[in-house]
Design an enzyme around this catalytic site. Sequence first.
Site, PDB file in Angstrom:
ATOM      1  N   GLU A  96     -49.190  61.449 -89.388  1.00 56.73           N
ATOM      2  CA  GLU A  96     -48.070  61.604 -88.723  1.00 56.73           C
ATOM      3  C   GLU A  96     -46.998  62.224 -89.617  1.00 56.73           C
ATOM      4  O   GLU A  96     -46.100  63.029 -89.043  1.00 56.73           O
ATOM      5  CB  GLU A  96     -47.464  60.149 -88.261  1.00 56.73           C
ATOM      6  CG  GLU A  96     -46.458  59.985 -87.477  1.00 56.73           C
ATOM      7  CD  GLU A  96     -45.442  58.872 -87.490  1.00 56.73           C
ATOM      8  OE1 GLU A  96     -44.356  58.793 -87.963  1.00 56.73           O
ATOM      9  OE2 GLU A  96     -46.008  57.712 -86.924  1.00 56.73           O
ATOM     10  N   ARG A 122     -44.662  60.396 -80.522  1.00 59.39           N
ATOM     11  CA  ARG A 122     -44.473  61.071 -81.855  1.00 59.39           C
ATOM     12  C   ARG A 122     -44.597  62.618 -81.665  1.00 59.39           C
ATOM     13  O   ARG A 122     -44.708  63.213 -82.690  1.00 59.39           O
ATOM     14  CB  ARG A 122     -45.235  60.878 -82.862  1.00 59.39           C
ATOM     15  CG  ARG A 122     -45.258  59.060 -83.336  1.00 59.39           C
ATOM     16  CD  ARG A 122     -43.840  59.015 -83.863  1.00 59.39           C
ATOM     17  NE  ARG A 122     -43.947  57.411 -84.518  1.00 59.39           N
ATOM     18  CZ  ARG A 122     -43.770  56.404 -83.785  1.00 59.39           C
ATOM     19  NH1 ARG A 122     -43.653  56.629 -82.418  1.00 59.39           N
ATOM     20  NH2 ARG A 122     -44.004  55.150 -84.237  1.00 59.39           N
ATOM     21  N   SER A 124     -45.270  54.861 -91.056  1.00 60.70           N
ATOM     22  CA  SER A 124     -46.714  55.280 -90.722  1.00 60.70           C
ATOM     23  C   SER A 124     -47.202  56.673 -91.209  1.00 60.70           C
ATOM     24  O   SER A 124     -46.476  57.575 -90.839  1.00 60.70           O
ATOM     25  CB  SER A 124     -46.840  55.157 -89.368  1.00 60.70           C
ATOM     26  OG  SER A 124     -46.344  53.847 -88.776  1.00 60.70           O
TER      27      SER A 124
HETATM   28  N1  EPU Z   1     -52.906  45.848 -88.151  1.00 57.71           N
HETATM   29  C1  EPU Z   1     -53.951  45.458 -88.951  1.00 57.71           C
HETATM   30  N2  EPU Z   1     -53.833  45.736 -90.272  1.00 57.71           N
HETATM   31  C2  EPU Z   1     -52.935  46.600 -90.772  1.00 57.71           C
HETATM   32  C3  EPU Z   1     -51.969  47.012 -90.063  1.00 57.71           C
HETATM   33  C4  EPU Z   1     -51.920  46.703 -88.620  1.00 57.71           C
HETATM   34  O1  EPU Z   1     -54.902  44.590 -88.679  1.00 57.71           O
HETATM   35  O2  EPU Z   1     -52.930  46.818 -92.149  1.00 57.71           O
HETATM   36  C5  EPU Z   1     -53.063  45.427 -86.788  1.00 57.71           C
HETATM   37  C6  EPU Z   1     -51.724  44.653 -86.288  1.00 57.71           C
HETATM   38  O3  EPU Z   1     -52.339  43.318 -86.648  1.00 57.71           O
HETATM   39  C7  EPU Z   1     -51.729  44.717 -84.838  1.00 57.71           C
HETATM   40  C8  EPU Z   1     -51.908  46.170 -84.550  1.00 57.71           C
HETATM   41  O4  EPU Z   1     -52.810  46.562 -85.842  1.00 57.71           O
HETATM   42  O5  EPU Z   1     -52.612  44.014 -84.128  1.00 57.71           O
HETATM   43  C9  EPU Z   1     -50.837  46.997 -84.723  1.00 57.71           C
HETATM   44  O6  EPU Z   1     -49.897  46.913 -85.810  1.00 57.71           O
HETATM   45  P1  EPU Z   1     -48.549  47.017 -85.800  1.00 57.71           P
HETATM   46  O7  EPU Z   1     -47.746  46.220 -84.774  1.00 57.71           O
HETATM   47  O8  EPU Z   1     -47.981  46.701 -87.415  1.00 57.71           O
HETATM   48  O9  EPU Z   1     -47.958  48.344 -85.501  1.00 57.71           O
HETATM   49  P2  EPU Z   1     -48.631  49.793 -85.700  1.00 57.71           P
HETATM   50  O10 EPU Z   1     -49.439  50.345 -84.505  1.00 57.71           O
HETATM   51  O11 EPU Z   1     -49.560  49.813 -86.949  1.00 57.71           O
HETATM   52  C10 EPU Z   1     -46.616  51.227 -84.750  1.00 57.71           C
HETATM   53  C11 EPU Z   1     -45.860  52.584 -85.223  1.00 57.71           C
HETATM   54  C12 EPU Z   1     -44.935  52.024 -86.420  1.00 57.71           C
HETATM   55  C13 EPU Z   1     -43.773  50.935 -85.445  1.00 57.71           C
HETATM   56  C14 EPU Z   1     -44.957  49.683 -85.253  1.00 57.71           C
HETATM   57  C15 EPU Z   1     -44.186  48.646 -84.337  1.00 57.71           C
HETATM   58  C16 EPU Z   1     -47.280  54.486 -85.205  1.00 57.71           C
HETATM   59  C17 EPU Z   1     -47.933  55.455 -86.061  1.00 57.71           C
HETATM   60  N3  EPU Z   1     -46.609  53.360 -85.891  1.00 57.71           N
HETATM   61  O12 EPU Z   1     -47.293  50.715 -86.084  1.00 57.71           O
HETATM   62  O13 EPU Z   1     -43.908  53.067 -86.332  1.00 57.71           O
HETATM   63  O14 EPU Z   1     -43.022  50.401 -86.327  1.00 57.71           O
HETATM   64  O15 EPU Z   1     -45.860  50.229 -84.170  1.00 57.71           O
HETATM   65  O16 EPU Z   1     -43.929  49.241 -83.028  1.00 57.71           O
HETATM   66  O17 EPU Z   1     -46.977  54.461 -83.976  1.00 57.71           O
HETATM   67  C18 EPU Z   1     -43.674  54.758 -87.903  1.00 57.71           C
HETATM   68  O18 EPU Z   1     -43.784  55.591 -87.030  1.00 57.71           O
HETATM   69  O19 EPU Z   1     -43.404  55.241 -89.230  1.00 57.71           O
HETATM   70  C19 EPU Z   1     -43.734  53.386 -87.913  1.00 57.71           C
HETATM   71  C20 EPU Z   1     -43.417  52.515 -88.839  1.00 57.71           C
END
Ligand code: EPU
Length: 338
Positions: free
Chosen positions: A331, A163, A235
């Site tokens: 972010e 990012r 995010s």
């Molecule tokens: N999780 C939870 N509770 C929550 C949210 C997440 O337990 O409320 C756990 C999920 O179960 C999973 C892990 O955390 O094991 C990661 O969650 P997720 O796959 O939803 O992805 P993220 O790491 O929370 C990132 C990006 C998103 C992108 C997704 C999918 C960042 C800051 N965010 O989210 O990007 O869509 O991966 O690749 O890197 C954005 O930047 O605006 C954005 C939406």
Amino acid sequence: MIYKNISLKKFNTFGLDCMADCMIRIRNEKEAISLFRGEISWKKPFLIIGGGSNILFTSDFKGTILYPEIGGIKVEVKDQEYVIISAGAGVNWDKLVEWTVNKGYGGLENLSLIPGLVGATPVQNIGAYGVEVKDTIEKVIAVSIDDGAITEFSKNDCRFGYRNSTFKSENKGKYLVIRVYFKLTISPLLNLNYGSLKEEVTKLGSVTLKNARQAVINIRRSKLPDPEIIGNAGSFFKNPVVSSSAAESLNNRYPQMPSYKDQSGGTKLAAGWLIDQCGWKGKRVGDAGVHDKQALVLVNYGKATGKEIYNLSEKIIKSVQEKFGIDLEREVEVVGTI
Ligand code: EPU
């Protein structure tokens, strides 16, 4: 195209009703050059916004919003393996992804449905489902805000990180992106390794480029709120990267904690999980809230102010620090007084 005293409500996906003293819509490269060569007088400070999908306005903006509307998608070079396409900074990102998928060009499909405009994608190196836009960017054409000179940034010059890019670090506020070049594949190799992506594609039938895009759209729609309905900026925080030893000791205390090896050698943790564990998911303070399906996303249920959303984010940072000893970094870009 210069506008005075303009409401920013439609220009930020949180739907915050702040005002800007001035807005300049930049429709083509020539307009950008003459603006920065000083051929038109305009009021600084300035802020470039694309889709406004990564900004939290905490007060009115006392300056000029620069809004690029440069359009056009072009095939630049094509051979049997690759195609290089370019898109203007003002092209809607998902429209570009849809166009590439319809043509059968691979590389952007995992980045489907990310809100915003093309010009912002290299600035913050957007990423989702195991892909970052840097993986396909060939070069970026920008205009120097100092003197209107056209400058080409190779992929290396962009200094992409998680990012992050040169446009957010050493060159912050120095360039306006006008065109981005992407190198895509003619026979796409799909990347379906992230989470439930493969499963979702299989549900749709065969493993095709179109189904990969549709699967990403389905997953995003199930987890992330549509900014047209509930204001949000995706995010709100970055996923923190900690040392492997710090991650190991947390993993001993919380064996179910998700963690991923990071390119930097450290370990990336899921901020959404950390926030969720602190009990924030689905919480609401007035009209500011934490999304009930993804704790990493803060939402505006209607009348929240930027300051209220900011205050909520401060409380979240404090509780994650108290419970896990980890400092979350925002972010979204906070613009205004706090
Ligand atoms: N999780 C939870 N509770 C929550 C949210 C997440 O337990 O409320 C756990 C999920 O179960 C999973 C892990 O955390 O094991 C990661 O969650 P997720 O796959 O939803 O992805 P993220 O790491 O929370 C990132 C990006 C998103 C992108 C997704 C999918 C960042 C800051 N965010 O989210 O990007 O869509 O991966 O690749 O890197 C954005 O930047 O605006 C954005 C939406």
